[in-house]
Design a protein around this motif. Structure first.
Motif, mmCIF file in Angstrom:
data_model
loop_
_atom_site.group_PDB
_atom_site.id
_atom_site.type_symbol
_atom_site.label_atom_id
_atom_site.label_comp_id
_atom_site.label_asym_id
_atom_site.label_seq_id
_atom_site.Cartn_x
_atom_site.Cartn_y
_atom_site.Cartn_z
ATOM 1 N N ARG A 7 33.903 31.682 41.163
ATOM 2 C CA ARG A 7 34.995 31.266 42.063
ATOM 3 C C ARG A 7 36.257 30.940 41.262
ATOM 4 N NH1 ARG A 7 31.148 27.636 45.434
ATOM 5 N NH2 ARG A 7 30.456 29.122 46.997
ATOM 6 N N ALA A 8 36.082 30.215 40.176
ATOM 7 C CA ALA A 8 37.236 29.894 39.323
ATOM 8 C C ALA A 8 37.864 31.175 38.796
ATOM 9 C CB ALA A 8 36.798 28.993 38.175
ATOM 10 N N GLY A 9 37.028 32.147 38.427
ATOM 11 C CA GLY A 9 37.539 33.436 37.967
ATOM 12 C C GLY A 9 38.387 34.113 39.027
ATOM 13 N N TRP A 10 37.937 34.050 40.275
ATOM 14 C CA TRP A 10 38.713 34.647 41.363
ATOM 15 C C TRP A 10 40.039 33.917 41.583
ATOM 16 C CZ3 TRP A 10 38.862 39.208 43.067
ATOM 17 C CH2 TRP A 10 37.736 40.004 43.104
ATOM 18 N N VAL A 11 40.016 32.598 41.527
ATOM 19 C CA VAL A 11 41.261 31.835 41.699
ATOM 20 C C VAL A 11 42.258 32.212 40.599
ATOM 21 C CG1 VAL A 11 42.275 29.515 41.600
ATOM 22 C CG2 VAL A 11 40.196 29.922 42.946
ATOM 23 N N ILE A 12 41.795 32.257 39.372
ATOM 24 C CA ILE A 12 42.673 32.632 38.253
ATOM 25 C C ILE A 12 43.169 34.059 38.436
ATOM 26 C CG2 ILE A 12 42.733 33.066 35.764
ATOM 27 C CD1 ILE A 12 40.675 30.716 35.514
ATOM 28 N N THR A 13 42.280 34.949 38.852
ATOM 29 C CA THR A 13 42.666 36.347 39.070
ATOM 30 C C THR A 13 43.757 36.465 40.127
ATOM 31 O OG1 THR A 13 40.529 37.206 38.358
ATOM 32 C CG2 THR A 13 41.822 38.611 39.828
ATOM 33 N N VAL A 14 43.630 35.723 41.211
ATOM 34 C CA VAL A 14 44.647 35.767 42.269
ATOM 35 C C VAL A 14 45.995 35.290 41.730
ATOM 36 C CG1 VAL A 14 45.368 34.718 44.454
ATOM 37 C CG2 VAL A 14 43.038 35.613 44.202
ATOM 38 N N LEU A 15 45.989 34.184 40.998
ATOM 39 C CA LEU A 15 47.245 33.650 40.458
ATOM 40 C C LEU A 15 47.889 34.618 39.466
ATOM 41 C CD1 LEU A 15 46.199 29.916 39.998
ATOM 42 C CD2 LEU A 15 47.656 30.899 41.802
ATOM 43 N N VAL A 16 47.076 35.180 38.578
ATOM 44 C CA VAL A 16 47.593 36.147 37.601
ATOM 45 C C VAL A 16 48.120 37.390 38.316
ATOM 46 C CG1 VAL A 16 46.870 37.741 35.769
ATOM 47 C CG2 VAL A 16 46.237 35.342 35.641
ATOM 48 N N THR A 17 47.409 37.822 39.344
ATOM 49 C CA THR A 17 47.833 39.001 40.102
ATOM 50 C C THR A 17 49.165 38.760 40.787
ATOM 51 O OG1 THR A 17 45.556 39.713 40.420
ATOM 52 C CG2 THR A 17 47.193 40.579 41.967
ATOM 53 N N LEU A 18 49.350 37.583 41.350
ATOM 54 C CA LEU A 18 50.632 37.270 41.992
ATOM 55 C C LEU A 18 51.776 37.328 40.982
ATOM 56 C CD1 LEU A 18 49.563 34.365 44.364
ATOM 57 C CD2 LEU A 18 50.237 36.695 45.024
ATOM 58 N N PHE A 19 51.562 36.732 39.814
ATOM 59 C CA PHE A 19 52.610 36.756 38.798
ATOM 60 C C PHE A 19 52.886 38.180 38.314
ATOM 61 C CE2 PHE A 19 53.636 37.052 34.291
ATOM 62 C CZ PHE A 19 54.961 36.640 34.373
ATOM 63 N N LEU A 20 51.830 38.902 37.952
ATOM 64 C CA LEU A 20 52.028 40.261 37.445
ATOM 65 C C LEU A 20 52.595 41.176 38.529
ATOM 66 C CD1 LEU A 20 48.847 40.724 35.225
ATOM 67 C CD2 LEU A 20 51.187 40.223 34.476
ATOM 68 N N GLY A 21 52.170 40.964 39.771
ATOM 69 C CA GLY A 21 52.733 41.748 40.875
ATOM 70 C C GLY A 21 54.229 41.517 41.013
ATOM 71 N N PHE A 22 54.658 40.270 40.884
ATOM 72 C CA PHE A 22 56.089 39.961 40.910
ATOM 73 C C PHE A 22 56.806 40.677 39.757
ATOM 74 C CE2 PHE A 22 59.590 37.310 39.332
ATOM 75 C CZ PHE A 22 60.423 37.318 40.437
ATOM 76 N N LEU A 105 44.772 34.157 30.543
ATOM 77 C CA LEU A 105 44.374 33.971 31.942
ATOM 78 C C LEU A 105 43.801 35.250 32.549
ATOM 79 C CD1 LEU A 105 47.235 31.657 33.215
ATOM 80 C CD2 LEU A 105 44.827 31.057 32.840
ATOM 81 N N VAL A 106 44.313 36.409 32.138
ATOM 82 C CA VAL A 106 43.746 37.679 32.598
ATOM 83 C C VAL A 106 42.261 37.735 32.230
ATOM 84 C CG1 VAL A 106 43.755 40.183 32.196
ATOM 85 C CG2 VAL A 106 45.901 38.988 32.664
ATOM 86 N N TRP A 107 41.968 37.385 30.967
ATOM 87 C CA TRP A 107 40.579 37.368 30.519
ATOM 88 C C TRP A 107 39.783 36.267 31.218
ATOM 89 C CZ3 TRP A 107 37.672 40.581 27.576
ATOM 90 C CH2 TRP A 107 38.347 41.643 26.970
ATOM 91 N N ALA A 108 40.379 35.101 31.392
ATOM 92 C CA ALA A 108 39.679 33.986 32.038
ATOM 93 C C ALA A 108 39.323 34.323 33.479
ATOM 94 C CB ALA A 108 40.541 32.722 31.988
ATOM 95 N N GLY A 109 40.140 35.128 34.118
ATOM 96 C CA GLY A 109 39.837 35.539 35.481
ATOM 97 C C GLY A 109 38.746 36.588 35.552
ATOM 98 N N ALA A 110 38.723 37.485 34.588
ATOM 99 C CA ALA A 110 37.755 38.586 34.623
ATOM 100 C C ALA A 110 36.408 38.219 34.008
ATOM 101 C CB ALA A 110 38.344 39.793 33.890
#
Length: 123
Positions: A7-22, A105-110
């Motif tokens: 779950r923590a990995g998914w939360v980090i992934t979402v946050l990283v995705t939002l930043f990288l998407g921006f 954080l990319v690694w922490a999410g994956a």
């Protein structure tokens, strides 16, 4: 890996995705700050678009289970390039640290979500 870690990995992934998407959108739309920096480093006008496409494809790979490991590595490589550019062109230390932190954080999410990435540590 525990459910809480996943779950923590998914939360980090979402946050990283939002930043990288921006970041992808600002490069593809060639917004003024992106183009100002592009001019500062002397890169051709098409360069931000290529960066946006490369990062976008890498981010898609990061989200597809079959290509997550490759996407993680590609995003890390992209951010390594950002670190290099920041250092070579004398950008504030924050810019470099932020790129490194994003890669972590990319690694922490994956990591908690992909057995193949965890297997790299024991290979």
């Amino acid at each position: 890996m525990s459910t809480n870690a996943q779950r923590a990995g998914w939360v980090i992934t979402v946050l990283v995705t939002l930043f990288l998407g921006f970041d992808i959108v600002t490069h593809l739309l060639r917004v003024e700050p992106v183009m100002d920096f592009n001019d500062k480093i002397g890169a051709p006008g098409w360069f931000p678009v290529v960066c946006g496409v490369v990062l976008g494809l890498s981010l898609v790979a990061y989200h597809v289970p079959a290509t997550r490991a490759m996407g993680t590595i590609l995003i890390t490589a992209y951010l390594g390039g950002a670190v290099t550019v920041n250092l070579v062109f004398g950008q504030p230390a924050f810019n470099t640290v932020f790129a490194i932190a994003t890669a972590v954080l990319v690694w922490a999410g994956a990591w908690p979500r992909d057995e193949r990435l965890r297997a790299l540590a024991t290979a």
